[in-house]
Design a protein around this motif. Structure first.
Motif, short mmCIF file in Angstrom:
data_model
loop_
_atom_site.label_atom_id
_atom_site.label_comp_id
_atom_site.label_asym_id
_atom_site.label_seq_id
_atom_site.Cartn_x
_atom_site.Cartn_y
_atom_site.Cartn_z
N ALA A 35 4.36 -5.96 -4.55
CA ALA A 35 3.67 -7.21 -5.31
C ALA A 35 4.25 -8.31 -5.15
N ALA A 36 3.31 -9.47 -5.01
CA ALA A 36 3.89 -10.86 -4.88
C ALA A 36 2.70 -11.75 -5.51
N GLY A 37 3.53 -12.71 -6.37
CA GLY A 37 2.62 -13.62 -7.01
C GLY A 37 2.40 -14.97 -6.11
N VAL A 38 1.14 -15.49 -6.27
CA VAL A 38 0.80 -16.51 -5.71
C VAL A 38 0.95 -17.95 -6.47
N CYS A 39 2.31 -18.49 -6.29
CA CYS A 39 2.73 -19.72 -6.93
C CYS A 39 2.61 -21.29 -6.21
N ALA A 328 2.57 -8.66 -18.78
CA ALA A 328 1.09 -8.03 -18.40
C ALA A 328 0.11 -9.22 -18.41
N ALA A 329 0.13 -9.87 -19.63
CA ALA A 329 -1.01 -10.92 -19.54
C ALA A 329 -0.80 -11.94 -18.66
N LEU A 330 0.38 -12.07 -17.88
CA LEU A 330 0.51 -13.19 -16.93
C LEU A 330 -0.38 -12.71 -15.66
N ALA A 331 -0.19 -11.60 -15.24
CA ALA A 331 -0.84 -11.00 -14.05
C ALA A 331 -2.37 -11.03 -14.08
N THR A 332 -3.04 -12.22 -14.04
CA THR A 332 -4.49 -12.18 -14.46
C THR A 332 -5.41 -11.47 -13.38
N ALA A 333 -5.01 -11.69 -11.88
CA ALA A 333 -5.90 -11.41 -11.07
C ALA A 333 -5.31 -10.74 -9.80
N THR A 334 -5.82 -9.93 -9.24
CA THR A 334 -5.16 -9.26 -8.01
C THR A 334 -5.92 -9.43 -6.53
N THR A 335 -5.09 -9.59 -5.48
CA THR A 335 -6.09 -9.52 -4.13
C THR A 335 -5.10 -8.86 -3.29
N ASP A 336 -5.64 -9.05 -2.13
CA ASP A 336 -4.65 -8.42 -0.81
C ASP A 336 -4.20 -9.76 -0.05
N LEU A 337 -3.67 -9.18 0.99
CA LEU A 337 -2.95 -10.35 1.83
C LEU A 337 -4.03 -11.30 2.20
N ALA A 338 -5.04 -11.04 2.64
CA ALA A 338 -6.20 -11.90 3.31
C ALA A 338 -6.61 -12.60 2.07
N GLY A 339 -6.28 -12.51 0.84
CA GLY A 339 -6.87 -13.17 -0.20
C GLY A 339 -5.99 -14.29 -0.68
N THR A 353 -2.22 -14.91 -9.70
CA THR A 353 -2.85 -13.96 -8.94
C THR A 353 -1.68 -13.11 -8.20
N ILE A 354 -1.91 -11.97 -8.08
CA ILE A 354 -0.88 -11.14 -7.60
C ILE A 354 -1.50 -10.45 -6.41
N VAL A 355 -0.70 -10.59 -5.37
CA VAL A 355 -0.92 -9.94 -4.04
C VAL A 355 -0.32 -8.43 -4.14
N LEU A 356 -1.51 -7.39 -4.19
CA LEU A 356 -0.84 -6.05 -4.17
C LEU A 356 -0.80 -5.34 -2.72
N PHE A 357 0.15 -4.50 -2.41
CA PHE A 357 0.05 -4.05 -1.08
C PHE A 357 -0.10 -2.41 -1.07
#
Ligand SMILES: [Zn+2]
Ligand SMILES: [Zn+2]
Length: 357
Positions: A35-39, A328-339, A353-357
């Motif tokens: 997982a990687a957050g978009v900062c 948990a309240a901070l991770a409000t959206a998820t996406t993939d690498l392309a997102g 937004t958290i990138v999930l692998f």
């Protein structure tokens, strides 16, 4: 080869490409990123606000599992769950020896050396030394902090930048205490973490400020007792909520001249103002000589929440366990690498937004 979101030129989009990262050398660790957050700092590196050699893999708020360790690594072992640390301290320089490892003179060196190659052999730089927008990364051993397997990966990731920075600003830089009035300007992942930390120490009132009232519910969820829309009357509104004085502690989590000035004006005489947002090199903030004297305020810069991740991450996880910090309240959206590019567009809207692998 592993998939990575690669920045080939500043101002351009990230492109999902295959990169070769090899095996960890002496003192290094290879991490499978989960997982990687978009900062916002990733956007600043991508658009040229901050310097970045290219091609580069950005992403500095990551968590994953150690899959290989180089010689001499005893800090972690294969299978350990870890949070990436974008400011690995050398533990030997003046700052490290004087208890300020977040200012380590060597912390930025990792980001300046290529760590991987594109399929044509072009060297690739690790953004902020961590390169978390990739399936795997290689970092120095000091660039990981072990966490219990029970911590969900998306929550571990946000500890790596937003929470350490925002909560650290409140707990370490300003040292907010129970009953003190706090105002936080800019409610992204960092600002919301600052609100949560203010709530955790029993501060109040806790006033959230953002450009749109669409953020009010989110602000209250993260601990704000009051919400003010930024603008010309915002500082006055904060003073009204704080006995006419202004807040004991103001935090700018944006890094723009206007928001730093707002934090300044929203704090009381003798209060503290902490600049947490990373601003541009050419942005200037003006203070009259008289006001610097007259208001008796203290203006702090705050790098990485003035925190040592080896100490801070276990402490923050303790607050999570107590129920006073809600990752948990901070991770409000998820996406993939392309997102990731789309996530840059949404940076002002939600928390993380958290990138999930
Ligand atoms: Zn960050
Ligand atoms: Zn050092």
């Amino acid at each position: 080869m592993v998939k990575a979101a690669v920045l080939t030129r500043q101002g351009g989009p990230l492109e999902v490409r295959e990169i070769a990262i090899g095996e960890p050398g002496r003192g290094q660790v290879k991490v499978r990123v989960h997982a990687a957050g978009v900062c916002h700092s990733d956007l600043s590196l991508a658009n040229g606000t901050l310097a970045q050699e290219v091609p580069a893999v950005l992403g500095h708020e990551g968590a994953g599992v150690v899959v290989a360790v180089g010689d001499g690594v005893s800090r972690v072992a294969v299978g350990d769950h870890v949070v990436l640390n974008w400011a690995p301290a050398c533990r030997e320089c003046w700052f490290c020896e004087h208890g300020e490892p977040w200012l380590c003179v060597h912390a930025e060196e990792v980001a300046r050396s290529p760590y991987a190659t594109l399929d044509d052999g072009t060297p690739v730089y690790p953004g902020l030394g961590t390169a978390a927008f990739a399936e795997e990364t290689i970092v120095p051993a000091a660039g990981v902090v072990k966490v219990p397997d029970s911590v969900p990966m998306d929550q571990a990731a946000v500890l790596g930048c937003a929470v350490q920075t925002g909560a650290g600003a409140v707990l370490n830089t300003a040292r907010v205490r129970a009953g003190e009035a706090v105002v936080v300007v800019g409610l992204g992942g960092v600002g919301l973490s600052a609100l949560q930390a203010a709530r955790a120490v029993g501060a109040g009132p806790i006033i959230g400020v953002d450009v749109s009232d669409a953020k009010e519910d989110l602000a209250r969820l993260h601990g704000a007792t009051d919400f003010v829309v930024s603008g010309d009357t915002a500082a006055k509104a904060v003073r009204k909520l704080t006995g006419g004085r202004g807040a004991d502690h103001a935090f700018d989590c944006v890094g723009l001249p206007a928001t730093i000035r707002l934090a300044w004006s929203a704090s009381r005489r003798g209060g503290s103002v902490t600049v947490v947002g990373v601003g541009g090199r050419s942005s200037t903030v003006e203070f009259s000589a008289l006001e610097l004297y007259w208001f008796g305020r203290t203006l702090h810069g705050c790098v990485f929440g003035s925190s040592d991740p080896d100490v801070e991450i276990p402490r923050l996880l303790g607050l999570v366990e107590e129920g006073t910090l809600d990752l948990a309240a901070l991770a409000t959206a998820t996406t993939d690498l392309a997102g990731v590019n789309d996530a840059f567009e949404r940076l002002g809207q939600g928390a993380r937004t958290i990138v999930l692998f």
